[in-house]
Enzyme design. Sequence first.
Site, PDB file in Angstrom:
ATOM      1  CB  SER A   5      -8.025 -15.579 -37.074  1.00 44.12           C
ATOM      2  OG  SER A   5      -8.961 -14.516 -37.101  1.00 44.12           O
TER       3      SER A   5
ATOM      4  CG  ASP B 188     -14.655 -14.787 -42.720  1.00 48.62           C
ATOM      5  OD1 ASP B 188     -14.409 -13.581 -42.539  1.00 48.62           O
ATOM      6  OD2 ASP B 188     -13.839 -15.680 -42.447  1.00 48.62           O
TER       7      ASP B 188
ATOM      8  CG  HIS C  68     -10.715 -14.435 -41.384  1.00 46.02           C
ATOM      9  ND1 HIS C  68     -11.889 -14.735 -40.732  1.00 46.02           N
ATOM     10  CD2 HIS C  68      -9.768 -14.320 -40.435  1.00 46.02           C
ATOM     11  CE1 HIS C  68     -11.663 -14.808 -39.422  1.00 46.02           C
ATOM     12  NE2 HIS C  68     -10.376 -14.558 -39.217  1.00 46.02           N
TER      13      HIS C  68
END
Length: 418
Positions: free
Chosen positions: A145, A394, A397
């Site tokens: 990702s 998160d 990312h």
Amino acid sequence: MGSLHISSLTARKHCCCSSRCCIVPAAVSLLLLVAALATSNAYFTLPDRHRLSLFPRPFFSSHTRRGERCHIFRGDWVPDPDAPYYTNATCKAIHEHYDCMRYGKPDLGFVRWRWQPDGCDLPRLDPWRFLDLMRGKSLAFVGDSLARNHKDSLICLLTRVQAAEPTPSWPSSKHTVYYYGQYNFTVSNFWAPYLVRHEQIDEDGPAHTGLWNLYLDEPDDVWAAHVAGFDYVVVSASSWFYRPSMLYEAGRLVGCHYCLLPNVTDLTLRYALRMATRAALRALSGADGRFRGTAMLRTVDPSQYEGGEWNKDGNCVRTRPYRRGEKRVQGIDMTVWAPQLEEFTAAKKAAAAEGGKVSMMLMDTTEAMILRADAHPSKFRGWTPEKHFTLNNDCVHWCLPGAIDTWNDMLLHMLSST
């Protein structure tokens, strides 16, 4: 960035020639103006495409500041008051995991920084220059990702060229394509979180994140079957290797990573990542005659949880970048980063031994990104939890727009030097 007032240059039109005063001819005035502008690095606020340096510095000179050698991967973060160069309103390609503006990240100061390498400057990506360079070419992002995160950043940066709206398509659930018809330029993204062939054998597993079989000497056909059609391939994968896995080579079980099974040697994630990286780079080395372009390996992104682990209230709440030296690559990040560097060095030598048909390049972003704990989504992102696996905050990312846009500044720099 210092400003320059043209009026201060034009107000004084008189100077002394020998012992008497004279008026400087218009041509000489223009030359003086050009010289002053060039040395001041003046930037002007002009609409759209023209919001660029009037006299841009050489993009790729390796000696651009008093003889210092330019190293684009070593440097510091400095303020960039002109950022951001797009928003989630101007770019529809931002995945919900990275859309920190939409999900209410309260301090958006993280977008107003740019990377300042040692010995030179790294210009922000000029989308017109990039598309001109890529005319008739194809570029693929291969990995997890974070590779998708990188691809989304590029698509968003190119949205400034309004006449170059891409046409998206989805050849498969693991393959996304953006085609820029005006430039005959294709951007592809392949979902290959381990780079090699893999299969899930337990949805829960010993760490509640699943257990996987990894075939460490078999590049994933999801992407490897297509490499002959690409001019440039950017490979990056690291975060999924933290999950427990059974490791196979030549069809035989050789060990595992955190499988907690009796009579199975734990070879660690370092071994798994090393061998998968080796297999991926071998597929791009030109040895089998398929790929004949430029292969890039982008190095590991540090996860930056503080105050706990990812599943135990860890978070990333900084509002400014670290200064150089405040935080270094160490621990588990070093465990992953070092074998990537070693495998790249070996692959580059192997490619050279094949006659230089393939160019191998290292995009070593790790040290720059270890300083940007402020630029992760934290809780300000959309998230559809996987079964048995919920990411509370998160810190892996990167928000878009944000620090990750620098990867594409680096990308243009590197592609222009090939």
